[in-house]
Design an enzyme around this catalytic site. Sequence first.
Site, PDB file in Angstrom:
ATOM      1  N   LEU A 100       0.877  -1.081  -0.061  1.00 22.31           N
ATOM      2  CA  LEU A 100      -0.042  -0.057   0.078  1.00 22.31           C
ATOM      3  C   LEU A 100       0.868   1.184   0.061  1.00 22.31           C
ATOM      4  O   LEU A 100       2.092   1.100   0.292  1.00 22.31           O
ATOM      5  CB  LEU A 100      -0.871   0.316   1.377  1.00 22.31           C
ATOM      6  N   PRO A 101       0.361   2.340  -0.353  1.00 27.45           N
ATOM      7  CA  PRO A 101       1.001   3.789  -0.556  1.00 27.45           C
ATOM      8  C   PRO A 101       1.459   4.432   0.422  1.00 27.45           C
ATOM      9  O   PRO A 101       2.649   4.862   0.485  1.00 27.45           O
ATOM     10  CB  PRO A 101       0.091   4.507  -1.362  1.00 27.45           C
ATOM     11  N   THR A 133       6.070   0.524   2.103  1.00 24.96           N
ATOM     12  CA  THR A 133       7.028   1.615   2.700  1.00 24.96           C
ATOM     13  C   THR A 133       6.339   2.618   3.838  1.00 24.96           C
ATOM     14  O   THR A 133       5.747   3.569   3.244  1.00 24.96           O
ATOM     15  CB  THR A 133       7.867   2.078   1.752  1.00 24.96           C
ATOM     16  N   LYS A 239      14.089   0.366   4.748  1.00 20.80           N
ATOM     17  CA  LYS A 239      13.634   0.699   3.195  1.00 20.80           C
ATOM     18  C   LYS A 239      13.862   2.269   3.078  1.00 20.80           C
ATOM     19  O   LYS A 239      13.930   2.563   2.154  1.00 20.80           O
ATOM     20  CB  LYS A 239      12.165   0.226   3.122  1.00 20.80           C
ATOM     21  N   LYS A 314       7.041  11.320  -0.441  1.00 22.78           N
ATOM     22  CA  LYS A 314       6.354  10.726   1.091  1.00 22.78           C
ATOM     23  C   LYS A 314       7.529   9.887   1.941  1.00 22.78           C
ATOM     24  O   LYS A 314       7.770  10.140   2.802  1.00 22.78           O
ATOM     25  CB  LYS A 314       5.322   9.755   0.726  1.00 22.78           C
TER      26      LYS A 314
END
Length: 367
Positions: A100-101, A133, A239, A314
């Site tokens: 997911l974003p 992430t 990450k 982000k």
Amino acid sequence: MAICRVRSLVSLAKSNSTFISQMRTFSSSKVSSCLFESVGFIGLGNMGYRMANNLLKAGYKLTVHDRNFNAMKTFSDMGVATKETAFEVGEASDVVITMLPSSSHVLDVYNGPNGLLQGRNFLRPRLLIDSSTIDPQTSRKISAVVSNCSLKEKKDLWENPVMLDAPVSGGVVAAEAGTLTFMVGGSEDAYLAAKPLFLSMGRNTIYCGGAGNGSVPHCLPSDMSDLLCLSPMNTKAAKICNNLALAVSMLGVSESLALGQSLGIAASTLTKIFNSSSARCWSSDSYNPVPGVMEQVPSSRNYDGGFASKLMAKDLGLASESAKEVGLKCPLTSQAQEIYTKLCKDGHETKDFTCVFRHYYSGKDEF
């Protein structure tokens, strides 16, 4: 039906007595095989779509969910079961993977009204894998909830549901080719059980230890060449650091190539020089930002279909916040964040992050 067989690591467990599993998991390290009859996948974006498709190719029985109807229809047309909610995916799956974003999306999918953890104390999935992430705090929060849940049906040696953090590296190109690298944190037994899943979507798996473990595990045997022995860390933090390095690298390559063009050097020529000298890096030899220099990368298709600039912005925000928390000066992080934030404000947020070459540095296409 996909059957995964896991090699017993009793000798490794004996030599690694200081290692403590992240959560309540199997009764011992005697696990030699497990059966995942069904796999749920939530998040069918640029990365998730390709990862799920590779699981399908590997023979796994899939159930998928995404807010994008068209993405679900594509899988439905291939005979894959689709569900309207994350909870329904969980009820139909032995293992669920989420890609997911952002942190808010992950919290909604897990803790929302129709989320995976709606059943709270009694869950159907034995294993939950998050490859998103997101910030480490959100990851730890969800892991804590999962660790206090029970299984509706205990099977094999699984006594409780287990969660693994498994963010990936390699981008859309690697997701398509099935050559991603997975950075996995959590129970070692759960990691071994899930490894066939990871290797259906990627080429490398890096076991990072149990999240929150304060001891440093012994190094793994030399014959396990695809595992790297790292001190236990939060894989989300790993990450974030990886994507920070990628952003700075891409900015450096883009800036250099744009400068070269301004000085009369063709981008293809400069790229050849980079790739045969000390400037060689993934941003130059595998994901070049100049349209016309390399095929099968986002820059060759108007920067569509890659890792969106808004996602890079982000991730840089997460890196910046992490640096502040530990009191570390990170000027390149701040500069990169400013550049990608501006790129998004200028209307390029959905374009691949390599579009910084064209839209920030005013670089030219190569014909």
